[in-house]
Write an enzyme that holds these catalytic residues in place. Structure first.
Site, PDB file in Angstrom:
ATOM      1  CD  GLN A  41      46.228 -26.355  -1.811  1.00 43.44           C
ATOM      2  OE1 GLN A  41      46.522 -26.111  -0.632  1.00 43.44           O
ATOM      3  NE2 GLN A  41      47.115 -26.298  -2.788  1.00 43.44           N
TER       4      GLN A  41
ATOM      5  CG  ASP B 168      39.200 -20.060  -8.720  1.00 43.14           C
ATOM      6  OD1 ASP B 168      40.373 -19.644  -8.610  1.00 43.14           O
ATOM      7  OD2 ASP B 168      38.915 -21.151  -9.237  1.00 43.14           O
TER       8      ASP B 168
ATOM      9  CG  HIS C  93      40.849 -25.569   0.824  1.00 41.65           C
ATOM     10  ND1 HIS C  93      42.045 -24.959   0.525  1.00 41.65           N
ATOM     11  CD2 HIS C  93      41.146 -26.573   1.689  1.00 41.65           C
ATOM     12  CE1 HIS C  93      43.018 -25.554   1.202  1.00 41.65           C
ATOM     13  NE2 HIS C  93      42.497 -26.546   1.917  1.00 41.65           N
TER      14      HIS C  93
HETATM   15  N1  APR Z   1      51.599 -19.345 -11.855  1.00 37.71           N
HETATM   16  C1  APR Z   1      51.922 -20.359 -11.007  1.00 37.71           C
HETATM   17  N2  APR Z   1      52.168 -20.177  -9.685  1.00 37.71           N
HETATM   18  C2  APR Z   1      52.092 -18.913  -9.220  1.00 37.71           C
HETATM   19  C3  APR Z   1      51.773 -17.799 -10.038  1.00 37.71           C
HETATM   20  C4  APR Z   1      51.517 -18.067 -11.408  1.00 37.71           C
HETATM   21  N3  APR Z   1      51.212 -17.065 -12.270  1.00 37.71           N
HETATM   22  N4  APR Z   1      51.787 -16.671  -9.264  1.00 37.71           N
HETATM   23  C5  APR Z   1      52.102 -17.079  -8.012  1.00 37.71           C
HETATM   24  N5  APR Z   1      52.292 -18.410  -7.990  1.00 37.71           N
HETATM   25  C6  APR Z   1      52.645 -19.275  -6.853  1.00 37.71           C
HETATM   26  C7  APR Z   1      53.379 -18.599  -5.727  1.00 37.71           C
HETATM   27  O1  APR Z   1      54.786 -18.626  -5.971  1.00 37.71           O
HETATM   28  C8  APR Z   1      52.998 -19.504  -4.545  1.00 37.71           C
HETATM   29  O2  APR Z   1      53.918 -20.568  -4.407  1.00 37.71           O
HETATM   30  O3  APR Z   1      51.427 -19.723  -6.304  1.00 37.71           O
HETATM   31  C9  APR Z   1      51.632 -20.055  -4.925  1.00 37.71           C
HETATM   32  C10 APR Z   1      50.489 -19.472  -4.132  1.00 37.71           C
HETATM   33  O4  APR Z   1      50.648 -19.884  -2.799  1.00 37.71           O
HETATM   34  P1  APR Z   1      49.500 -19.528  -1.739  1.00 37.71           P
HETATM   35  O5  APR Z   1      49.097 -18.106  -1.915  1.00 37.71           O
HETATM   36  O6  APR Z   1      49.998 -19.997  -0.409  1.00 37.71           O
HETATM   37  O7  APR Z   1      48.252 -20.401  -2.210  1.00 37.71           O
HETATM   38  P2  APR Z   1      47.931 -21.904  -1.881  1.00 37.71           P
HETATM   39  O8  APR Z   1      49.156 -22.745  -1.902  1.00 37.71           O
HETATM   40  O9  APR Z   1      46.826 -22.276  -2.772  1.00 37.71           O
HETATM   41  O10 APR Z   1      47.382 -21.805  -0.368  1.00 37.71           O
HETATM   42  C11 APR Z   1      46.747 -22.944   0.158  1.00 37.71           C
HETATM   43  O11 APR Z   1      45.975 -21.602   2.012  1.00 37.71           O
HETATM   44  O12 APR Z   1      44.970 -19.778   3.016  1.00 37.71           O
HETATM   45  C12 APR Z   1      44.758 -21.032   2.509  1.00 37.71           C
HETATM   46  O13 APR Z   1      42.642 -21.679   1.803  1.00 37.71           O
HETATM   47  C13 APR Z   1      43.777 -20.998   1.380  1.00 37.71           C
HETATM   48  O14 APR Z   1      43.585 -22.664  -0.388  1.00 37.71           O
HETATM   49  C14 APR Z   1      44.485 -21.768   0.258  1.00 37.71           C
HETATM   50  C15 APR Z   1      45.594 -22.510   1.004  1.00 37.71           C
END
Ligand code: APR
Length: 264
Positions: A114, A117, A132
């Protein structure tokens, strides 16, 4: 059970499941790039946690006036400039490298990310679908042709597709924008092939990506979660690595080397 004991147990379970799987697919989210200095979107330190979720009509606003959108984009008034700076400076971390190693060793067949980068590519992974989009690319909204952003002439606004003269936008999927058909088809293809899905650093809240683990599990695939926090999918996982991906995935690669049995 202490956190190190539960991580140890999770690593043993995950290595056993993967070594007996035939087609392992990873669904990756922003969490994998946190250790590369890129903030996540939700949860502690998340961008949306800080500035609020963006309006869901970003794509509509682009389509209403692509020239104005591009003029804004080419200025430096972008409110996400801090995020863009983190993206510019980021390098793959140990988690990205571990996934590239898993692919080379035959323990991972495809990555659905998703993230925009490009860090999986920079770490050496090759079998990737970017649901994405990719921040280093542009995409034609008519024919879906993609072009490297670097070197693309942006003197005409909005820029036009060299292939069909359609309007070109950033490849990054905007809020409210349909997922490009080719990317969605690839995600669905690899999801229906997989008998194990590795959920790395995703809060599993954004669709359609969050649906793939549910589809896979319904078809009998095992789910493995790599995340320091619980998610809505934690209870459906056969193995949980409750740790940062930069710590958990290299440890998982070490366990897998110990099994020595890559999927056939
Ligand atoms: N290692 C693994 N997981 C981690 C770490 C880490 N070091 N740090 C944080 N996390 C976890 C958090 O606990 C959380 O569950 O990564 C997750 C990040 O969640 P989001 O910020 O919601 O990211 P994502 O799931 O990729 O969001 C999906 O939402 O806004 C849109 O386009 C955007 O692609 C993104 C999509």
């Amino acid at each position: 059970m202490s956190s190190s004991e539960s991580l140890d147990r999770g690593l043993n379970d995950a290595a056993r499941i993967i070594s007996f799987s035939n087609y392992v697919v990873a669904l990756v989210g922003a969490g994998i790039s946190v250790e590369s200095g890129i903030p996540p979107f939700r949860g502690p330190g998340g961008i949306w946690t800080k500035i609020g979720e963006p309006v869901a009509n970003g794509y509509q606003r682009f389509m209403d006036d692509p020239a104005a959108w591009w003029a804004e984009r080419l200025s430096d008034r972008d409110e996400l400039s801090e995020f863009m700076k983190a993206l510019d400076e980021a390098k793959p971390n140990a988690a990205h490298h571990a996934m590239a190693e898993m692919e080379r060793a035959g323990f991972l067949q495809h990555i659905i990310t998703q993230n925009i980068d490009n860090l999986h590519q920079e770490a050496g992974s090759q079998a990737i679908t970017e649901i994405h989009g990719n921040r280093l690319k542009l995409r034609c909204i008519e024919c879906d042709a993609r072009y490297p952003l670097k070197g693309f002439a942006l003197d005409e606004v909005p820029p036009r597709c060299p292939h069909c003269t359609g309007i070109v936008k950033t490849d990054t999927v905007m809020f409210g924008e349909p997922i490009p058909a080719d990317a969605l088809q690839s995600c669905r293809y690899h999801t229906q092939l997989c008998d194990c899905m590795l959920l790395v650093g995703t809060s599993a809240q954004v669709y359609p990506a969050a649906e793939f683990p549910i589809i896979a599990a319904r078809a009998g695939a095992a789910l493995i979660e790599v995340n320091p926090m619980e998610t809505p999918l934690s209870g459906f996982c056969q193995a949980v690595l409750r740790a940062p991906a930069g710590e958990a995935l290299p440890a998982l690669v070490d366990r897998l080397r110990g099994t020595g049995t890559a999927p056939s």
